[in-house]
Design a protein around this motif. Structure first.
Motif, PDB file in Angstrom:
ATOM      1  N   VAL A 151       0.723  -1.239   0.124  1.00 52.27           N
ATOM      2  CA  VAL A 151      -0.096  -0.038   0.115  1.00 52.27           C
ATOM      3  C   VAL A 151       0.966   1.196   0.100  1.00 52.27           C
ATOM      4  CG1 VAL A 151      -1.779   1.196   1.283  1.00 52.27           C
ATOM      5  CG2 VAL A 151      -1.879  -1.168   1.176  1.00 52.27           C
ATOM      6  N   GLN A 152       2.081   1.195   0.770  1.00 52.54           N
ATOM      7  CA  GLN A 152       2.893   2.295   0.769  1.00 52.54           C
ATOM      8  C   GLN A 152       3.683   2.558  -0.466  1.00 52.54           C
ATOM      9  OE1 GLN A 152       5.145   1.249   4.294  1.00 52.54           O
ATOM     10  NE2 GLN A 152       4.094   2.616   5.800  1.00 52.54           N
ATOM     11  N   ALA A 153       4.052   1.512  -1.028  1.00 56.78           N
ATOM     12  CA  ALA A 153       4.488   1.399  -2.437  1.00 56.78           C
ATOM     13  C   ALA A 153       3.842   2.313  -3.482  1.00 56.78           C
ATOM     14  CB  ALA A 153       5.105   0.027  -2.825  1.00 56.78           C
ATOM     15  N   GLY A 154       2.505   1.681  -3.560  1.00 56.40           N
ATOM     16  CA  GLY A 154       1.422   2.099  -4.298  1.00 56.40           C
ATOM     17  C   GLY A 154       1.114   3.715  -4.191  1.00 56.40           C
ATOM     18  N   ALA A 155       1.130   3.969  -2.848  1.00 59.19           N
ATOM     19  CA  ALA A 155       0.789   5.484  -2.499  1.00 59.19           C
ATOM     20  C   ALA A 155       2.074   6.410  -3.134  1.00 59.19           C
ATOM     21  CB  ALA A 155       0.630   5.688  -0.950  1.00 59.19           C
ATOM     22  N   LEU A 156       3.556   5.958  -2.864  1.00 54.52           N
ATOM     23  CA  LEU A 156       4.230   6.546  -3.319  1.00 54.52           C
ATOM     24  C   LEU A 156       4.465   6.737  -4.931  1.00 54.52           C
ATOM     25  CD1 LEU A 156       7.230   7.824  -3.033  1.00 54.52           C
ATOM     26  CD2 LEU A 156       8.262   5.330  -2.946  1.00 54.52           C
ATOM     27  N   VAL A 157       4.161   5.541  -5.652  1.00 53.74           N
ATOM     28  CA  VAL A 157       4.142   5.554  -7.175  1.00 53.74           C
ATOM     29  C   VAL A 157       2.998   6.662  -7.563  1.00 53.74           C
ATOM     30  CG1 VAL A 157       3.431   4.221  -9.119  1.00 53.74           C
ATOM     31  CG2 VAL A 157       5.104   3.251  -7.353  1.00 53.74           C
ATOM     32  N   ASN A 158       2.018   6.447  -6.742  1.00 55.29           N
ATOM     33  CA  ASN A 158       0.737   7.498  -6.987  1.00 55.29           C
ATOM     34  C   ASN A 158       0.946   8.612  -7.130  1.00 55.29           C
ATOM     35  OD1 ASN A 158      -2.073   7.851  -7.706  1.00 55.29           O
ATOM     36  ND2 ASN A 158      -2.322   8.310  -5.730  1.00 55.29           N
ATOM     37  N   PHE A 159       1.802   9.253  -5.976  1.00 57.05           N
ATOM     38  CA  PHE A 159       2.270  10.566  -5.978  1.00 57.05           C
ATOM     39  C   PHE A 159       3.046  11.016  -6.806  1.00 57.05           C
ATOM     40  CE2 PHE A 159       5.716  13.470  -4.202  1.00 57.05           C
ATOM     41  CZ  PHE A 159       4.569  14.550  -3.701  1.00 57.05           C
TER      42      PHE A 159
END
Length: 386
Positions: A151-159
């Motif tokens: 989830v954190q990796a996805g949030a970083l990619v999304n940002f």
């Protein structure tokens, strides 16, 4: 504004194309790379629908000259619908890519007028609230890196994705907005200049009307003086009277020119003549400035037809010759072609011509290559007479 909307719609189409590629790549990486089971059939409907939307809207947008705010709003709603569809089958509001709604809202705030932008906010908020309650859960395996969950990796990619897309898109959209504002400022300036020209024309035509009567009276009086024996006996007085008559006629010609430029006539009736004779008369009247490199060419069947020669038309042609001469033309050709009921008269010269930016505004006031000599008013009046 409509043309700025068209350019913005083309940018949205480009962004939607990037979104299709990004969605397909993300689904493939998550399903096969991260081994997270996804409903591929349902998810792939979204990028397929967006691709079809682009194929349908791109040709239409390219053919049109303007795009309105409601059409931009509809395009953004399509993108929101596709994003909502993807999120519904992949965890709903808990999916880190749900933050892409914010990017859509920022685009709407930049592109649309406030009523449309606030309506878009309400719709996206309703979509997110719906996804918070109804969605298909996304079963995530344990993360191999204890410091960075999926989830954190996805949030970083999304940002990073949102940041890059916003900077790229908002920068180009801002350029469109600046171009629109510059166009509106230019339109206001032209309106002010044309209002000035209209007021100047009204003043000039009013003065010309007032001068017409006293000039006619002076002409009659001088004609009477020229026939009086007590005056004709004095050679000096006769010479002065002849000179005064010439100056009065010159003033009458100037008054006639002012009224012609204002689209009015002083009553000189047009004459019936031939095209060749009329053009020859134009050149002859302009002869004090003409050089030997002046030619008249008549083309087509019935090359020298009978025409009605209006004084205003002669003034227009003389103005064109004046402009060519003042621009430094050494050779000028008047070519007339008769095609059925259409008479085409071309003025060709070997002068330097106009630069593209001036050529786009030929006939508008204060658009001149000669500094402030004529300020472009000659061509402006010429266009209005025509």
């Amino acid at each position: 504004p409509g043309r700025a909307g068209r350019r913005t719609m083309l940018l949205l189409i480009q962004l939607r194309g990037l979104a299709v590629v990004g969605q397909v790549v993300t689904i493939a990486v998550v399903h096969w790379g991260l081994k997270i089971p996804l409903p591929l059939g349902m998810l792939l409907l979204a990028p397929a629908g967006l691709a079809l939307m682009n194929l349908a809207s791109a040709p239409v947008t390219l053919r049109r000259q303007s795009v309105t705010d409601p059409e931009l709003l509809l395009a953004l709603f399509v993108d929101v619908a596709a994003l909502s569809w993807l999120l519904f089958f992949s965890g709903g509001a808990g999916n880190p890519f749900a933050a892409l709604y914010l990017m859509q809202i920022v685009l709407a705030a930049v592109l649309l007028r406030p009523p449309y932008a606030w309506g878009f906010v309400l719709v996206t908020s309703a979509c997110l609230a719906f996804l918070a309650v109804w969605h298909q859960p996304l079963l995530l395996p344990p993360s191999a890196n204890p410091r960075l969950s999926l989830v954190q990796a996805g949030a970083l990619v999304n940002f990073i994705l949102i940041a890059v897309l916003l900077v790229a898109f908002v920068t180009r959209t801002t350029q469109n907005v600046r171009a629109r504002d510059a166009y509106l400022a230019d339109a206001r300036q032209q309106a002010a200049e044309q209002d000035h020209i209209v007021r100047m024309g009204l003043l000039a035509s009013g003065a010309a009307h007032e001068l017409g009567t006293p000039l006619a009276s002076l002409s009659v009086i001088l004609s009477d003086w020229k026939r009086m024996p007590e005056l004709t006996a004095n050679a000096d007085l006769v010479s002065d009277i002849v000179e005064m008559q010439a100056e009065v006629e010159r003033c009458k010609t100037i008054v006639t020119g002012i009224l012609m430029s204002a689209g009015e006539a002083r009553g000189e009736a047009p004459t019936i003549t031939t095209l060749g004779a009329f053009l020859s008369e134009v050149v002859a009247d302009w002869g004090d400035k003409a050089n030997e490199a002046m030619a008249i060419i008549l083309r087509g069947p019935g090359r020298d037809p009978r025409i009605i020669a209006d004084p205003a038309l002669k003034q227009v042609f003389s103005a064109l010759l004046d402009n060519a001469h003042e621009a430094g033309a050494e050779r000028m050709i008047i070519a007339a072609t008769l095609d059925g009921d259409l008479l085409l008269v071309e003025f060709n010269d070997d002068g330097p011509g106009f630069s593209p930016d001036i050529l786009e505004r030929v006939g508008q006031p204060y658009q001149s290559t000669k500094g402030r000599a004529g300020a472009g008013l000659g061509l402006f009046l010429l266009v209005n007479v025509m």
